[in-house]
Design an enzyme around this catalytic site. Structure first.
Site, short mmCIF file in Angstrom:
data_model
loop_
_atom_site.label_atom_id
_atom_site.label_comp_id
_atom_site.label_asym_id
_atom_site.label_seq_id
_atom_site.Cartn_x
_atom_site.Cartn_y
_atom_site.Cartn_z
N CYS A 100 0.86 -1.19 0.00
CA CYS A 100 0.00 0.00 0.00
C CYS A 100 0.89 1.23 0.00
CB CYS A 100 -0.90 -0.02 1.24
SG CYS A 100 -1.68 1.57 1.57
N CYS A 104 -2.97 7.57 -1.97
CA CYS A 104 -4.29 7.68 -2.61
C CYS A 104 -5.36 8.22 -1.68
CB CYS A 104 -4.76 6.33 -3.13
SG CYS A 104 -3.47 5.18 -3.48
N THR A 191 -4.19 4.85 7.37
CA THR A 191 -3.13 4.59 6.39
C THR A 191 -2.26 5.83 6.19
OG1 THR A 191 -4.48 2.99 5.20
CG2 THR A 191 -2.74 4.05 3.94
N GLU A 258 -0.10 1.77 9.08
CA GLU A 258 -1.35 2.24 9.68
C GLU A 258 -1.03 2.72 11.09
OE1 GLU A 258 -3.88 1.66 7.44
OE2 GLU A 258 -2.64 0.30 6.24
N HIS A 293 -12.40 5.78 -3.07
CA HIS A 293 -11.40 4.84 -2.54
C HIS A 293 -11.74 3.39 -2.92
CE1 HIS A 293 -7.64 4.66 -0.60
NE2 HIS A 293 -8.01 3.77 0.29
N TYR A 297 -9.14 0.70 -5.17
CA TYR A 297 -8.74 -0.70 -4.92
C TYR A 297 -8.75 -1.52 -6.21
CZ TYR A 297 -8.49 -0.47 0.17
OH TYR A 297 -8.10 -0.20 1.46
N CYS A 300 -4.87 -0.47 -7.15
CA CYS A 300 -3.72 -0.85 -6.29
C CYS A 300 -3.68 -2.35 -6.00
CB CYS A 300 -3.75 -0.04 -4.99
SG CYS A 300 -4.93 -0.59 -3.74
N GLU A 456 -6.62 -5.75 4.30
CA GLU A 456 -7.04 -4.44 3.82
C GLU A 456 -8.05 -4.58 2.68
OE1 GLU A 456 -4.32 -1.66 1.88
OE2 GLU A 456 -4.93 -0.20 3.37
FE1 SF4 Z 1 -3.24 1.91 -0.05
FE2 SF4 Z 1 -4.62 1.00 -2.13
FE3 SF4 Z 1 -5.74 2.73 -0.40
FE4 SF4 Z 1 -3.80 3.48 -2.11
S1 SF4 Z 1 -5.87 2.76 -2.65
S2 SF4 Z 1 -3.97 4.03 0.04
S3 SF4 Z 1 -2.52 1.69 -2.14
S4 SF4 Z 1 -5.08 0.63 0.01
FE FE Z 2 -6.52 1.36 2.01
#
Ligand code: SF4
Ligand code: FE
Length: 492
Positions: A100, A104, A191, A258, A293, A297, A300, A456
């Site tokens: 991660c 983001c 995060t 985190e 968000h 995902y 990422c 996560e």
């Molecule tokens: Fe982390 Fe994925 Fe959230 Fe970006 S989108 S902060 S990489 S979990």
């Molecule tokens: Fe996350």
């Protein structure tokens, strides 16, 4: 100001007086701490790739606020193409870090707060949108990492914020002054908190009139007076503290992060306020941030999935079973699942639309479907990776044993030689490389990286039930009933 390099980003963190605690102690040099540094390297990658000629088109973009070239992580999406590029950028970062990369949450907060503040101002004559534009211009000009903080501790889940025995269970205003507000509370499993220059705080649920003091959103520097972080621990994290640790870390360079973030009477000047009592807009901010968000995902986790699939294929090769049809089929299944997730990230971006404020928002139903699949498929991908790798990924002796010159054998063999002898595999593959791929899979499936890939995937950007609530709301069952009635010839 020019785009920061990865190195400049790391150095910029040293200028902050961020308060970080771990294992009951204050960590002064947290930038170089072996348990924290991999997560900083991860964020640094979001800066480094912006300077890599192969990726500048994806990583940089023209600011809608200033016209300057900025890092895409600080951008307000101006089209569905921007939304698509966001997902592609996140897949790339996942591939480069297998972790991660944290930045983001800020990007998603920028886009949610930009559009929500516009609508609050429209309804209430406030000036939050101007506040936010000024703040974001400063962020873009200085290429800052900003954390987007949403999840409150929540205390007794059956109670609203104002009903909690301890009012701090949701971040709230404790004092209103002419020049700003004072807030108390916390955000949990946050995060990238330690690695950010600034934070944006947002409410975590929709709120009623009695929750006015809890309906608050603002920005503040990470080292503001009254704020501190207690670092979250991860499975196998203390391996990073072992001398010369490398192979056993699985992913020695990168990791997620985190923390519990506490705000103890933090003063926020008026110019950094984005919501202050207009409770009916708390839900909109939450929904939009969560939507962005959940789209994220689909980028990422797919990038990390690419690395997991690659590692599983390597493990098969190193074990000499890569030609087995069952192994090939498992890799096909993993690829199918991973690309299905990507399709969801792409789909909710393509179906995006402009908000009243002008930036683009994803299709909320499809973004929630995306994240709902993310709560499942990475688990199956990991299961198949473990299946392919075999038990050695969790039973292998330590890296220290592989290097040990302590004599154990009757013929003077060392522990290291015995480990190499019995963990040898086909010709041309070293026991160390085989151990590296096993340790990587251990790390991603069960160790520190499991926080960022597995658990996560379940809880980040909202637990599965949160998506189901949104899917129920957006699914238009009534409209679908009408379709069925018409085809079936049912007349009301
Ligand atoms: Fe982390 Fe994925 Fe959230 Fe970006 S989108 S902060 S990489 S979990
Ligand atoms: Fe996350």
């Amino acid at each position: 100001m020019a785009l920061k390099t990865g190195k400049e980003y790391v150095e910029s963190l040293r200028q902050l007086k961020t308060r970080v605690y771990m294992f009951g102690e204050k960590i002064d040099n947290w930038v170089d701490h072996p348990m924290i540094r991999p997560s900083i390297n991860c964020v640094a990658m979001t800066y480094s790739l912006a300077h890599d000629p192969r990726y500048t088109d994806l990583m940089t973009v023209k600011s809608s606020l200033t016209g300057n070239t900025i890092n895409r992580f600080t951008h307000l999406h101006q089209s569905t193409e921007d939304l698509l590029n966001k997902v592609k950028m996140q897949r790339l970062l996942g591939q480069k870090t297998a972790s991660c990369f944290q930045r983001c949450v800020g990007m998603d907060a920028f886009n949610a707060v930009f559009s929500t503040t516009f609508e609050i101002d429209e309804a209430h004559g406030t000036s939050y949108h101007e506040n936010f534009k000024k703040f974001l211009t400063m962020v873009q000009d200085n290429d800052l990492t900003v954390d987007g903080a949403m999840t409150d501790p929540k205390g007794d889940r059956s109670k609203a914020p104002h009903q909690q025995a301890d009012p701090d269970m949701y971040l709230h205003v404790v004092e209103r002054r002419d020049d700003g507000i004072v807030v108390c509370g916390a955000k949990v499993h946050q995060t990238g908190s330690v690695n950010s220059h600034w934070h944006i705080f947002m409410p975590t649920i929709a709120m009623g009139p009695d929750d006015k003091d809890w309906a608050v959103s603002f920005a503040c520097p990470t080292d503001v007076e009254g704020m501190y972080m207690i670092y979250g621990r991860q499975s196998c994290d203390t391996r990073k503290m072992e001398k010369d640790a490398d192979v056993d870390l699985g992913n020695a360079r990168f990791g997620g992060q985190e923390a519990l973030v506490v705000l103890d009477h933090v003063f926020i000047p008026n110019e950094y306020l984005f919501l202050n009592g207009e409770h009916e807009f708390a839900g909109m901010m939450v929904e939009r941030f969560a939507g962005y968000h959940r789209q994220s995902y689909g980028g990422c986790k797919v990038g990390v999935g690419d690395v997991v699939i690659g590692a599983a294929a390597l493990a098969a090769e190193y074990n000499g079973v890569e030609k087995a049809s069952a192994v090939k089929d498992k890799l096909i299944e993993m690829t199918h699942l991973n690309e299905t997730l990507y399709s969801c990230g792409i789909a909710c971006s393509c179906e995006g639309c402009p908000t009243k404020a002008g930036n683009y928002q994803i299709d909320l139903l499809l973004a929630n479907v995306c994240k709902q699949n993310i709560t499942r498929f990475p688990y199956e991908i990991v299961r198949l990776a473990e299946d392919i790798a075999g038990g050695a990924m969790v039973t292998l002796p330590s890296e220290t044993d592989f290097k040990s010159d302590t004599v154990v054998g009757n013929n003077g063999e060392t522990i290291g030689e015995i480990c190499h002898k019995f963990f040898a595999t086909k010709e041309g593959v070293s026991a160390e490389d085989r151990a590296r791929v096993f340790r990587f899979l251990e790390n991603i499936c069960l160790g520190s990286a499991a926080v960022g890939y597995r658990t996560e995937s379940m809880h980040g950007a909202g637990s599965p039930q949160a998506q189901r609530v949104m899917i129920a709301r957006q699914g238009n069952i009534e409209g679908k009933k009408e379709l069925a009635k018409y085809i079936a010839g049912i007349q009301d």
